[in-house]
Design a protein around this motif. Structure first.
Motif, mmCIF file in Angstrom:
data_model
loop_
_atom_site.group_PDB
_atom_site.id
_atom_site.type_symbol
_atom_site.label_atom_id
_atom_site.label_comp_id
_atom_site.label_asym_id
_atom_site.label_seq_id
_atom_site.Cartn_x
_atom_site.Cartn_y
_atom_site.Cartn_z
ATOM 1 N N LEU A 92 0.833 -1.204 0.000
ATOM 2 C CA LEU A 92 0.000 0.000 0.000
ATOM 3 C C LEU A 92 0.869 1.257 0.000
ATOM 4 O O LEU A 92 0.607 2.210 -0.742
ATOM 5 N N ALA A 93 1.904 1.254 0.813
ATOM 6 C CA ALA A 93 2.798 2.406 0.883
ATOM 7 C C ALA A 93 3.441 2.685 -0.473
ATOM 8 O O ALA A 93 3.537 3.835 -0.901
ATOM 9 N N GLU A 94 3.865 1.648 -1.155
ATOM 10 C CA GLU A 94 4.477 1.826 -2.471
ATOM 11 C C GLU A 94 3.465 2.310 -3.505
ATOM 12 O O GLU A 94 3.807 3.046 -4.424
ATOM 13 N N ALA A 95 2.209 1.939 -3.331
ATOM 14 C CA ALA A 95 1.167 2.373 -4.269
ATOM 15 C C ALA A 95 0.853 3.858 -4.107
ATOM 16 O O ALA A 95 0.704 4.574 -5.104
ATOM 17 N N LEU A 105 1.111 13.571 3.751
ATOM 18 C CA LEU A 105 2.327 13.802 4.521
ATOM 19 C C LEU A 105 3.322 12.662 4.302
ATOM 20 O O LEU A 105 4.519 12.892 4.126
ATOM 21 N N TYR A 106 2.833 11.435 4.285
ATOM 22 C CA TYR A 106 3.691 10.267 4.029
ATOM 23 C C TYR A 106 4.388 10.422 2.674
ATOM 24 O O TYR A 106 5.601 10.235 2.559
ATOM 25 N N VAL A 107 3.626 10.763 1.661
ATOM 26 C CA VAL A 107 4.178 10.911 0.315
ATOM 27 C C VAL A 107 5.186 12.060 0.274
ATOM 28 O O VAL A 107 6.279 11.924 -0.284
ATOM 29 N N ALA A 108 4.835 13.180 0.885
ATOM 30 C CA ALA A 108 5.734 14.337 0.873
ATOM 31 C C ALA A 108 7.052 14.014 1.569
ATOM 32 O O ALA A 108 8.130 14.317 1.050
ATOM 33 N N LEU A 109 6.976 13.403 2.737
ATOM 34 C CA LEU A 109 8.205 13.049 3.461
ATOM 35 C C LEU A 109 9.033 12.034 2.688
ATOM 36 O O LEU A 109 10.263 12.111 2.662
ATOM 37 N N SER A 110 8.356 11.096 2.054
ATOM 38 C CA SER A 110 9.057 10.091 1.266
ATOM 39 C C SER A 110 9.791 10.747 0.099
ATOM 40 O O SER A 110 10.971 10.469 -0.145
ATOM 41 N N ARG A 111 9.109 11.620 -0.597
ATOM 42 C CA ARG A 111 9.720 12.289 -1.760
ATOM 43 C C ARG A 111 10.860 13.215 -1.365
ATOM 44 O O ARG A 111 11.779 13.436 -2.142
ATOM 45 N N ARG A 112 10.799 13.761 -0.159
ATOM 46 C CA ARG A 112 11.855 14.652 0.314
ATOM 47 C C ARG A 112 13.006 13.891 0.964
ATOM 48 O O ARG A 112 13.975 14.498 1.402
ATOM 49 N N GLU A 138 12.863 12.321 3.819
ATOM 50 C CA GLU A 138 12.818 12.532 5.263
ATOM 51 C C GLU A 138 11.945 11.520 5.995
ATOM 52 O O GLU A 138 11.798 11.594 7.212
ATOM 53 N N LEU A 139 11.359 10.576 5.262
ATOM 54 C CA LEU A 139 10.402 9.654 5.866
ATOM 55 C C LEU A 139 11.027 8.780 6.948
ATOM 56 O O LEU A 139 10.509 8.702 8.064
ATOM 57 N N LEU A 140 12.117 8.125 6.644
ATOM 58 C CA LEU A 140 12.722 7.207 7.620
ATOM 59 C C LEU A 140 13.176 7.945 8.872
ATOM 60 O O LEU A 140 13.028 7.434 9.983
ATOM 61 N N LYS A 141 13.693 9.146 8.703
ATOM 62 C CA LYS A 141 14.066 9.947 9.880
ATOM 63 C C LYS A 141 12.824 10.253 10.707
ATOM 64 O O LYS A 141 12.825 10.097 11.924
ATOM 65 N N ALA A 142 11.750 10.692 10.039
ATOM 66 C CA ALA A 142 10.525 11.061 10.743
ATOM 67 C C ALA A 142 9.911 9.882 11.487
ATOM 68 O O ALA A 142 9.335 10.050 12.558
ATOM 69 N N LEU A 143 10.044 8.695 10.947
ATOM 70 C CA LEU A 143 9.455 7.511 11.573
ATOM 71 C C LEU A 143 10.332 6.931 12.683
ATOM 72 O O LEU A 143 9.887 6.068 13.431
ATOM 73 N N SER A 144 11.553 7.387 12.807
ATOM 74 C CA SER A 144 12.498 6.775 13.741
ATOM 75 C C SER A 144 12.177 7.015 15.214
ATOM 76 O O SER A 144 12.478 6.179 16.058
ATOM 77 N N SER A 145 11.562 8.150 15.536
ATOM 78 C CA SER A 145 11.234 8.442 16.938
ATOM 79 C C SER A 145 10.266 9.607 17.018
ATOM 80 O O SER A 145 10.087 10.346 16.047
ATOM 81 N N ARG A 146 9.714 9.783 18.184
ATOM 82 C CA ARG A 146 8.814 10.911 18.420
ATOM 83 C C ARG A 146 9.566 12.219 18.216
ATOM 84 O O ARG A 146 9.084 13.131 17.540
ATOM 85 N N GLU A 147 10.748 12.328 18.789
ATOM 86 C CA GLU A 147 11.526 13.554 18.695
ATOM 87 C C GLU A 147 11.871 13.877 17.236
ATOM 88 O O GLU A 147 11.774 15.027 16.811
ATOM 89 N N ALA A 148 12.269 12.852 16.488
ATOM 90 C CA ALA A 148 12.617 13.072 15.081
ATOM 91 C C ALA A 148 11.399 13.516 14.288
ATOM 92 O O ALA A 148 11.486 14.433 13.467
ATOM 93 N N PHE A 149 10.251 12.900 14.539
ATOM 94 C CA PHE A 149 9.028 13.283 13.826
ATOM 95 C C PHE A 149 8.658 14.730 14.137
ATOM 96 O O PHE A 149 8.370 15.512 13.234
ATOM 97 N N LEU A 150 8.673 15.091 15.417
ATOM 98 C CA LEU A 150 8.316 16.456 15.801
ATOM 99 C C LEU A 150 9.298 17.468 15.206
ATOM 100 O O LEU A 150 8.901 18.553 14.792
ATOM 101 N N ASP A 151 10.568 17.092 15.124
ATOM 102 C CA ASP A 151 11.572 17.966 14.527
ATOM 103 C C ASP A 151 11.326 18.147 13.030
ATOM 104 O O ASP A 151 11.339 19.271 12.519
ATOM 105 N N VAL A 152 11.087 17.045 12.332
ATOM 106 C CA VAL A 152 10.818 17.120 10.893
ATOM 107 C C VAL A 152 9.554 17.936 10.645
ATOM 108 O O VAL A 152 9.525 18.799 9.767
ATOM 109 N N GLU A 153 8.521 17.686 11.438
ATOM 110 C CA GLU A 153 7.268 18.409 11.260
ATOM 111 C C GLU A 153 7.429 19.905 11.554
ATOM 112 O O GLU A 153 6.918 20.745 10.825
#
Length: 127
Positions: free
Chosen positions: A56-59, A86-93, A95-110
């Motif tokens: 689904l994510a790849e689709a 947001l998933y698509v935007a982060l993936s294309r930029r 930044e997705l894996l960083k954002a998913l790594s932790s709460r702090e990383a997600f809040l920082d990316v956001e």
């Protein structure tokens, strides 16, 4: 914690939602999430769930526009279409894996994300 295994319908109808006062935050497996930014916890959960559904994510990566006909901004601030966008935007930029790594990383990316908005806030007519 008792609602973790409840059906979504039962969880939404739990009387504590009306009787316990304003929502102050979230606790997810002993990790505290603040209420601000308002959609952060929902988006983080949704992005993680989508990322675990590889097919689904790849689709969704191949799409540029999303909609959620069940979303009602008068009743909720969380929107599935917004989370997928947001998933698509982060993936294309990249930044997705960083954002998913932790709460702090997600809040920082956001917090450092630049969002383009047409300023209308309401979808115009398609015709």
């Amino acid at each position: 914690m008792d609602l973790l295994n409840a059906s979504p319908a039962d969880a939404k109808r739990d009387p504590r939602l009306q009787e316990s006062g304003r929502l102050t935050g979230f606790r997810f497996f002993k990790e505290e999430w603040p209420n601000k930014p308002p959609k952060a916890f929902y988006d983080w959960i949704y992005l993680n769930a989508l990322h675990r559904q590889r097919e689904l994510a790849e689709a969704v990566i191949h799409y540029d526009i999303f909609t959620d006909i069940a979303f009602n901004p008068e009743k909720s601030i969380n929107c599935r279409a917004g989370a997928v966008a947001l998933y698509v935007a982060l993936s294309r930029r990249g930044e997705l894996l960083k954002a998913l790594s932790s709460r702090e990383a997600f809040l920082d990316v956001e917090a450092n994300a630049t969002i383009k908005d047409d300023g209308q806030g309401v979808q115009g007519s398609l015709f």
